[in-house]
Design a protein around this motif. Structure first.
Motif, PDB file in Angstrom:
ATOM      1  N   LEU A  93       0.830  -1.201   0.000  1.00 49.61           N
ATOM      2  CA  LEU A  93       0.000   0.000   0.000  1.00 49.61           C
ATOM      3  C   LEU A  93       0.869   1.257   0.000  1.00 49.61           C
ATOM      4  CD1 LEU A  93      -2.995   0.589  -0.059  1.00 49.61           C
ATOM      5  CD2 LEU A  93      -2.970   0.770   2.432  1.00 49.61           C
ATOM      6  N   GLU A  94       1.995   1.210   0.682  1.00 54.57           N
ATOM      7  CA  GLU A  94       2.908   2.350   0.684  1.00 54.57           C
ATOM      8  C   GLU A  94       3.517   2.548  -0.703  1.00 54.57           C
ATOM      9  OE1 GLU A  94       2.767   0.018   3.067  1.00 54.57           O
ATOM     10  OE2 GLU A  94       1.882   1.353   4.591  1.00 54.57           O
ATOM     11  N   LYS A  97       0.946   4.186  -2.955  1.00 53.70           N
ATOM     12  CA  LYS A  97       0.848   5.627  -2.711  1.00 53.70           C
ATOM     13  C   LYS A  97       2.071   6.353  -3.250  1.00 53.70           C
ATOM     14  CE  LYS A  97      -2.059   5.026   1.388  1.00 53.70           C
ATOM     15  NZ  LYS A  97      -2.126   5.134   2.869  1.00 53.70           N
ATOM     16  N   ASP A 102      -3.719   7.331  -5.012  1.00 55.89           N
ATOM     17  CA  ASP A 102      -4.496   7.470  -3.790  1.00 55.89           C
ATOM     18  C   ASP A 102      -5.601   6.414  -3.817  1.00 55.89           C
ATOM     19  OD1 ASP A 102      -6.210   8.145  -1.739  1.00 55.89           O
ATOM     20  OD2 ASP A 102      -6.574  10.194  -2.419  1.00 55.89           O
ATOM     21  N   PRO A 103      -5.625   5.486  -2.854  1.00 61.72           N
ATOM     22  CA  PRO A 103      -6.655   4.443  -2.884  1.00 61.72           C
ATOM     23  C   PRO A 103      -8.074   4.984  -3.005  1.00 61.72           C
ATOM     24  CG  PRO A 103      -4.995   3.899  -1.267  1.00 61.72           C
ATOM     25  CD  PRO A 103      -4.666   5.284  -1.751  1.00 61.72           C
ATOM     26  N   THR A 133     -10.226  -1.404   0.570  1.00 56.69           N
ATOM     27  CA  THR A 133      -9.033  -0.573   0.384  1.00 56.69           C
ATOM     28  C   THR A 133      -9.320   0.556  -0.593  1.00 56.69           C
ATOM     29  OG1 THR A 133      -7.651  -2.534   0.739  1.00 56.69           O
ATOM     30  CG2 THR A 133      -6.598  -0.624  -0.278  1.00 56.69           C
TER      31      THR A 133
END
Length: 292
Positions: A93-94, A97, A102-103, A133
């Motif tokens: 997830l990092e 980003k 942007d989720p 998510t």
């Protein structure tokens, strides 16, 4: 990145896995030796004697859309039947980003099939709950695939531990009203459509992007390694319907060679995508020059 019309194609990596050569039951030492020259180092690690398998998400972006194709394995998931993904912490997830995604701005997630390494980041753990998510994204999945994985329907006779993927990564998306079921042959957006590629999984779908005379085909797990371009009769040991998987692979290879389509599989090593060229009565794999 690669440009097809208004869409840019990129990827975000979750993890690189070692895959035993037993992935292909037909593979013998003589055949492996004959192909080591082009398989190493991107697809085969000589020192460890293993294939390299990528787990990643493909990203399609235009001025108006951010689309994720498959969501990798996920973090914190209970996967006793898949130790490589059990309680994983990957930092995916990092990295997503960091790639500028942007989720909350993702507006579409296409799930080619519902194996654990393709749906895990549908949800993330928030306290003791699995929450979406990508809370603003329409999640697209094959109706046949969802029925096959639902513990109340097609998966009822499977071991209960196999139901975890559905319960933590599919059911929360359904409960949030984010899942759209499709037949697998729909047009989704101008220049973006689905096409059926069953065999590895019952309702598996590919994604086709076409514009300005260029074609890109996201083919999911039709092939796990580029060696299958040269040996298309070889299935991975993960293919659920072995005969159908061979028929689908033959169809995709023929189509890709005829159209000059860029193939973007789910698990090939770097540069992760390429073209299929006819070589006499066989095919050969030609990697793209651009690193994705």
């Amino acid at each position: 990145m690669i440009q097809i019309g208004e869409y840019t194609i990129s990827r975000v990596e979750e993890v690189i896995l070692d895959e035993a050569t037993s992935l292909f039951p037909e593979l013998g030492e003589e055949t492996l030796a004959a192909n080591r020259g082009w398989l190493s180092p991107n697809f085969y690690n000589e020192e460890r004697g293993v294939f390299l398998t990528m787990v990643h998400s493909w990203i399609l972006r235009s001025a108006s859309h951010t689309i994720i194709i498959d969501t990798a394995g996920g973090d914190d998931k209970d996967r006793p039947l898949s130790p490589r993904f059990h309680r994983a912490r990957t930092g995916f997830l990092e990295r997503l980003k960091a790639a500028g995604i942007d989720p909350e701005a993702v507006d579409m997630v296409i799930l080619t099939h519902l194996h654990s390494d393709h749906v895990g980041w549908n949800t993330r753990l928030a306290g003791e709950r699995w929450v979406p998510t990508f809370p603003n994204a329409e999640h697209i999945a094959s109706r046949a695939e969802v029925e096959a994985r639902d513990p109340e329907r097609g998966a009822a006779s499977r071991p209960p531990a196999s139901w975890n993927v559905y319960r933590d990564s599919i059911q929360p998306i359904i409960d949030a009203g984010l899942l759209r079921l499709v037949e697998g042959n729909e047009a989704l957006l101008p220049g973006v459509s689905l096409f059926p590629v069953p065999g590895h999984a019952p309702g598996m779908m590919g994604v086709r992007v076409e514009a300005d005379g260029k074609v890109a085909m996201f083919i999911s797990d039709v092939m796990h390694q580029p060696l299958q371009v040269s040996y298309p009769d070889w299935n991975s040991r993960y293919c659920e319907d072995q005969d159908l998987a061979r028929l689908t692979r033959a169809k995709i290879l023929d189509q890709a060679a005829r159209e000059g389509a860029l193939l973007l599989p789910a698990h090939f090593g770097q540069p992760y995508a390429g073209y299929v060229r006819r070589d006499g009565d066989r095919y050969r794999f030609e990697p793209v020059e651009t690193m994705l």
